[in-house]
Design a protein around this motif. Structure first.
Motif, short mmCIF file in Angstrom:
data_model
loop_
_atom_site.label_atom_id
_atom_site.label_comp_id
_atom_site.label_asym_id
_atom_site.label_seq_id
_atom_site.Cartn_x
_atom_site.Cartn_y
_atom_site.Cartn_z
N ASN A 14 -3.10 19.08 -41.69
CA ASN A 14 -3.09 17.99 -42.59
C ASN A 14 -2.79 16.57 -41.98
OD1 ASN A 14 -2.63 16.48 -44.75
ND2 ASN A 14 -1.13 17.94 -45.90
N TRP A 15 -3.65 15.95 -41.92
CA TRP A 15 -3.74 14.60 -41.18
C TRP A 15 -2.95 13.68 -41.72
CZ3 TRP A 15 -4.96 15.03 -36.31
CH2 TRP A 15 -5.61 15.68 -35.77
N LEU A 16 -2.82 13.78 -43.26
CA LEU A 16 -1.88 12.92 -43.96
C LEU A 16 -0.56 13.00 -43.35
CD1 LEU A 16 -1.77 10.64 -45.93
CD2 LEU A 16 -1.29 12.42 -47.56
N GLY A 20 1.93 10.39 -41.69
CA GLY A 20 3.20 10.05 -41.92
C GLY A 20 4.33 10.05 -41.01
N ALA A 21 4.11 11.07 -40.24
CA ALA A 21 5.05 11.29 -39.04
C ALA A 21 4.99 10.07 -38.02
CB ALA A 21 4.70 12.55 -38.36
N ALA A 22 3.70 9.75 -37.67
CA ALA A 22 3.59 8.74 -36.73
C ALA A 22 4.15 7.40 -37.20
CB ALA A 22 1.98 8.60 -36.55
N VAL A 23 4.02 6.97 -38.60
CA VAL A 23 4.51 5.78 -39.26
C VAL A 23 5.81 5.63 -39.20
CG1 VAL A 23 4.69 4.40 -41.45
CG2 VAL A 23 2.64 5.18 -40.59
N ALA A 24 6.54 6.98 -39.55
CA ALA A 24 7.79 7.18 -39.40
C ALA A 24 8.63 6.98 -37.94
CB ALA A 24 8.51 8.77 -39.82
#
Length: 70
Positions: A14-16, A20-24
């Motif tokens: 799930n690339w979303l 999201g993990a990268a942004v966090a």
């Protein structure tokens, strides 16, 4: 067989969630950098004040006091 498994694995991600993990992670790292910069500035101010106080105390101890006869 291995290529098929790899292809299935990549399509099932799930690339979303990955985005999201990268942004966090970016938010956490940037917050840590800001905090470190703030603490570094506080430490520099403290060191500067301490050095000034020690310098003033050293100068005061070198001057002969007016109460003592020479």
């Amino acid at each position: 067989m291995i290529a098929l498994w790899g292809q299935t694995f990549l399509t099932n991600i799930n690339w979303l969630w990955v985005a999201g993990a990268a942004v966090a992670a970016w938010i956490v790292v940037s917050a840590m950098n800001r905090r470190q910069a703030h603490l570094t500035e506080l430490l520099r101010d403290h060191v500067k004040r301490t050095q000034e106080a020690q310098k003033a105390a050293l100068e005061a101890s070198k001057k002969p006091s007016e109460d003592e006869p020479e």
